[in-house]
Design an enzyme around this catalytic site. Structure first.
Site, mmCIF file in Angstrom:
data_model
loop_
_atom_site.group_PDB
_atom_site.id
_atom_site.type_symbol
_atom_site.label_atom_id
_atom_site.label_comp_id
_atom_site.label_asym_id
_atom_site.label_seq_id
_atom_site.Cartn_x
_atom_site.Cartn_y
_atom_site.Cartn_z
ATOM 1 N N GLU A 34 0.817 -1.193 0.145
ATOM 2 C CA GLU A 34 -0.016 0.062 -0.198
ATOM 3 C C GLU A 34 0.786 1.328 -0.058
ATOM 4 O O GLU A 34 0.673 2.090 -0.516
ATOM 5 C CB GLU A 34 -0.972 -0.011 1.340
ATOM 6 C CG GLU A 34 -1.972 -1.077 1.156
ATOM 7 C CD GLU A 34 -3.093 -0.846 0.077
ATOM 8 O OE1 GLU A 34 -3.103 0.289 -0.524
ATOM 9 O OE2 GLU A 34 -3.875 -1.825 -0.351
ATOM 10 N N TYR A 117 -5.603 6.365 5.282
ATOM 11 C CA TYR A 117 -5.843 5.339 4.549
ATOM 12 C C TYR A 117 -5.039 4.086 4.583
ATOM 13 O O TYR A 117 -5.445 2.909 4.640
ATOM 14 C CB TYR A 117 -5.357 6.014 3.234
ATOM 15 C CG TYR A 117 -5.471 4.804 1.847
ATOM 16 C CD1 TYR A 117 -6.244 4.268 1.311
ATOM 17 C CD2 TYR A 117 -3.989 4.176 1.689
ATOM 18 C CE1 TYR A 117 -6.404 3.485 0.464
ATOM 19 C CE2 TYR A 117 -3.977 2.937 0.963
ATOM 20 C CZ TYR A 117 -5.257 2.823 0.191
ATOM 21 O OH TYR A 117 -5.105 1.572 -0.625
ATOM 22 N N ASP A 135 -9.636 5.169 -1.116
ATOM 23 C CA ASP A 135 -8.773 5.786 -1.953
ATOM 24 C C ASP A 135 -9.297 6.495 -3.013
ATOM 25 O O ASP A 135 -10.491 6.838 -3.070
ATOM 26 C CB ASP A 135 -7.893 4.369 -2.314
ATOM 27 C CG ASP A 135 -8.764 3.645 -3.706
ATOM 28 O OD1 ASP A 135 -10.129 3.864 -3.719
ATOM 29 O OD2 ASP A 135 -8.329 2.637 -4.246
#
Ligand code: SF4
Length: 336
Positions: A34, A117, A135
């Protein structure tokens, strides 16, 4: 919107993307993937991911590494603070959490560089915690489902939509729900020409009903700043070039560069530079918050003052050091 979770998860079971790095529930792998994939194209990022995982296969190996080596594995990806933060957070995980990842996003946020996030992505994908992962794709889908023109690059929009998506995910498999929302945004609710007629959420989509799809999502326009720099390629008598290490904190922190200085637009345009150095080329390097306009000069090191930490290396040894992407672009243009 009622029934969104059920509808989207059954769509995902049939139409979701098969992405290899998604198979894992290992929080370390999810965290690295990520982090790399933020602000990086998947195709480029995935190569870095595999190389990085091969060298630093777990949090302990990453924590024990030297920062210079971690940066070397990041070279060319840009946004180097991500690599420095990964390294610092790995040490935090080992020292404060016994090498284990906490499950809740609030605790994950204590780790250096882990924001809303990434903390929610780890919490949902690794531990199945009921939280929505916002996202860019998901923000677009939400702006349309809600027909909400709030700018998606504003904190307060993110905060209020987080509450909404957390409500949608409750009672469902959080991994599947979040992957489904991301996939819907990536494959059907695309920026232009969304495939509404095959969208599983069309019935409840406000933008579809109100004809506002073309105006959504909205973004607040940010004024870009431009800064002007002169970079110098300095040669010693052995034809080696001068490089220096940047301070640990700030732009390109901990990376190597060639000597440079920030100048006014006036000096930059006029090409005011130390006598004996010659203009070679000009380029632009784009950061998130500003554009760096660069003019590159070259010449004998004896003509340059003001870089006390300079060291000279043969051109064929450049690859040993971790340079910032902007500097690598300069080397490419110089033919190094
Ligand atoms: S109906 Fe169209 S605009 Fe609405 S979520 Fe589906 S693809 Fe997006």
């Amino acid at each position: 919107m009622s029934g969104i979770g059920k509808k989207i998860i059954s769509w995902y079971a049939e139409q979701g993307r098969e992405l290899s790095w998604r198979e894992t529930k290992d929080p370390y792998k999810i965290w690295i993937a990520e982090t790399i994939l933020q602000q990086t194209r998947i195709q480029q990022g995935i190569q870095y991911y595999y190389r990085f995982m091969e060298r630093f296969p777990d949090v302990v190996m990453l924590a024990e590494a030297e920062q210079d080596e971690v940066l070397k594995y990041w070279e060319g990806l840009g946004y180097y603070s991500r690599a420095r933060n990964l390294h610092a957070a790995a040490r935090q995980l080992v020292e404060d959490f016994g090498g284990n990842f906490p499950h809740h996003h609030d605790q994950l946020m204590l780790l250096k560089g882990v924001g809303p996030y990434t903390s929610r992505a780890i919490s949902s994908f690794a531990f199945g915690q009921a939280t929505g992962v916002l996202d860019g794709n998901v923000m677009r889908v939400m702006s349309r489902l809600l027909s909400d023109p709030s700018p998606i690059n504003e904190q307060k929009t993110r905060k209020s939509w987080q509450l909404i998506i957390d409500d949608w995910v409750a009672g469902h498999d959080s991994r599947d729900f979040n992957h489904a929302m991301m996939d819907l945004g990536a494959t059907i609710c695309t920026p232009t020409n969304p495939g509404c007629l095959i969208c599983p959420l069309m019935d409840g989509c406000k933008a579809y009903k109100e004809g506002t799809i073309g105006f959504l999502p909205q973004k607040k326009k940010l004024k870009r700043k431009v800064r002007y720099f002169q970079f110098v390629i300095l040669y010693n008598e052995k034809d080696e070039i001068g490089i220096q290490k940047r301070p640990e904190k700030g732009l390109w922190g901990g990376l190597y560069e060639v000597p440079n200085r920030e100048v006014s637009l006036h000096s930059w345009e006029k090409g005011e530079i130390t006598k004996g150095l010659h203009f070679h080329h000009e380029l632009k390097h784009v950061f998130t918050h500003f554009d760096m306009m660069i003019k590159v000069y070259e010449g004998p090191a004896a003509h340059w003052e003001g870089s006390p930490n300079i060291q000279f290396i043969p051109i064929d040894k450049i690859s040993i050091f971790a340079f910032a992407k902007g500097v690598l672009k300069i080397f490419e243009r110089m033919g190094f």
